[in-house]
Design a protein around this motif. Structure first.
Motif, PDB file in Angstrom:
ATOM      1  N   HIS A   1       0.715  -1.138  -0.085  1.00 16.19           N
ATOM      2  CA  HIS A   1      -0.027  -0.144  -0.077  1.00 16.19           C
ATOM      3  C   HIS A   1       0.874   1.329  -0.054  1.00 16.19           C
ATOM      4  O   HIS A   1       2.146   1.239   0.015  1.00 16.19           O
TER       5      HIS A   1
ATOM      6  N   HIS B   1       1.357   3.827   2.285  1.00 19.29           N
ATOM      7  CA  HIS B   1       1.751   4.461   3.212  1.00 19.29           C
ATOM      8  C   HIS B   1       3.354   4.541   3.287  1.00 19.29           C
ATOM      9  O   HIS B   1       4.009   3.710   3.034  1.00 19.29           O
TER      10      HIS B   1
ATOM     11  N   HIS C   1       6.086   2.196   4.281  1.00 17.40           N
ATOM     12  CA  HIS C   1       6.196   1.152   3.344  1.00 17.40           C
ATOM     13  C   HIS C   1       6.830   1.302   2.064  1.00 17.40           C
ATOM     14  O   HIS C   1       7.275   0.457   1.269  1.00 17.40           O
TER      15      HIS C   1
ATOM     16  N   HIS D   1      -7.603  -1.414   4.387  1.00 23.47           N
ATOM     17  CA  HIS D   1      -6.909  -0.566   5.226  1.00 23.47           C
ATOM     18  C   HIS D   1      -6.930   0.687   5.146  1.00 23.47           C
ATOM     19  O   HIS D   1      -8.014   1.063   4.277  1.00 23.47           O
TER      20      HIS D   1
ATOM     21  N   ASP E   1      -0.362  -4.188   6.106  1.00 24.96           N
ATOM     22  CA  ASP E   1      -1.280  -3.454   7.115  1.00 24.96           C
ATOM     23  C   ASP E   1      -2.703  -3.690   6.783  1.00 24.96           C
ATOM     24  O   ASP E   1      -3.014  -3.890   5.562  1.00 24.96           O
TER      25      ASP E   1
ATOM     26  N   HIS F   1      -6.034  -0.915  11.794  1.00 28.13           N
ATOM     27  CA  HIS F   1      -4.906  -2.008  11.968  1.00 28.13           C
ATOM     28  C   HIS F   1      -5.612  -3.300  12.524  1.00 28.13           C
ATOM     29  O   HIS F   1      -6.803  -3.100  12.988  1.00 28.13           O
TER      30      HIS F   1
HETATM   31 ZN    ZN Z   1      -0.413   1.492   6.357  1.00 23.31          ZN
END
Ligand code: ZN
Ligand code: ZN
Length: 320
Positions: A61, A63, A66, A141, A212, A248
């Motif tokens: 993803h 974010h 990551h 997520h 996540d 989460h």
């Molecule tokens: Zn995330």
């Protein structure tokens, strides 16, 4: 056989012992970098895996914890490494952000010696190799376009040499065709069926990676019977509401998912520095005993007909 090497195992921000999310999956001559948090390139060197053939990057993803490491990694590839092409797979929002990071900041597009393919993930098979497939599936997520990955080794039936000898089967292309499941007519007119020389089917190993996620109920079909499930455990159950609010899950929820879906080994990652590692392990093991909370540079091997095996890590901290 698959191997997975954890490069970074922290959630959101690094701790003294844990870097940001990244792991390498090794499958024969193929290598996949799954996520690329800040600091990944140095962890790749520390792990001993190195940069060679690390030309496929799968992103769970968008974010920053990551993907931020992509800036440094791609810059190094472009300047120092003999890598002509690289594939970066991700959902649309992830690729949009990667595009901004790489082309807006990191790279001078005109002089770019490396060809970067940004490939949008779909919830389907993204690669088929001789011995295994890689598929993506949707994960819930914060935001859109979040994915998990399934590395599935193909089933195979072993060729039984003693049976072939008994049948006086010549060494040559006929044997390869039988392994493929084809019926073969020999020069002497005899017809040999695959069943006459192949053993029982041996199931291939299955490695599932979920980054996540805020839900476990919509991924059950994908994690079914996994030999190893890698999944986040950002919160403990005492903070389950907070987990939900931030998209989460808790260690207990991850363990319950494993227990209810025939998973054999649970590898928890993306852990928060607010908890002690021991408390995360204890919460998960109360539900699913065969759980590890993985650490940076931990390695695991998945082999047919073998339990998942932890290989020696390069470090020896006992607890955090
Ligand atoms: Zn995330
Ligand atoms: Zn994260």
């Amino acid at each position: 056989m698959f191997e997975i090497v954890f490069l970074g195992t922290s959630a959101s921000a690094p701790s003294i012992h844990r870097g940001l999310p990244a792991q390498i999956v090794l499958a024969g001559e193929h290598r996949f970098l799954v996520d690329c948090g800040e600091g990944t390139q140095r962890q790749i060197l520390r792990s001993g895996v190195g940069f060679k053939r690390l030309n496929r990057i799968l992103l769970t993803h968008s974010h920053l914890d990551h993907i931020l490491g992509l800036g440094g990694l791609i810059s190094t590839f472009a300047s120092w490494e003999e890598m002509s092409e690289i594939e970066i797979w991700g959902g649309k929002p992830t690729l949009d952000r990667v595009q901004k990071l790489l082309y807006g900041v990191v790279l001078d597009y005109e002089r770019l010696p490396i060809k970067i393919h940004l490939i949008e993930l779909r919830p389907t098979k993204l690669m088929e190799a001789k011995d295994f497939t890689v598929s993506a599936f949707p994960v819930t997520h914060r935001g859109q376009g979040n994915f998990g990955f399934i590395f599935q080794e193909k089933s195979r039936r072993p060729f039984l040499t003693d049976k072939a000898e008994t049948l006086n089967l010549p060494v040559g292309p006929e044997r390869a065709r039988l392994v493929k499941g084809e019926t073969v007519t020999l020069k002497d007119g005899r017809i040999i069926q695959p069943d006459m020389v192949l053993g029982e089917t041996i199931r291939g190993v299955k490695l599932v990676h979920i980054g996540d996620t805020s839900r476990t109920d919509n991924v059950t079909e994908f994690v079914q019977d996994a030999d190893a499930l890698v999944i986040e455990a950002t919160f403990l159950n005492e903070n389950v509401e907070e987990a939900r609010a931030f998209g989460h899950i808790t260690a207990r929820e991850a363990a319950t998912l494993a227990l209810e879906n025939g998973v054999k080994t649970l590898l928890l990652t993306h852990v928060s520095r607010r908890y002690r590692e021991r408390d995360i392990i204890d919460e998960a093991r109360q539900v699913f005993p065969n759980t590890y909370v993985v650490r940076d540079l931990d390695q695991f091997a998945l082999r047919r007909d073998h339990p998942v095996e932890k290989k020696v890590a390069l470090h020896s901290e006992t607890d955090e």
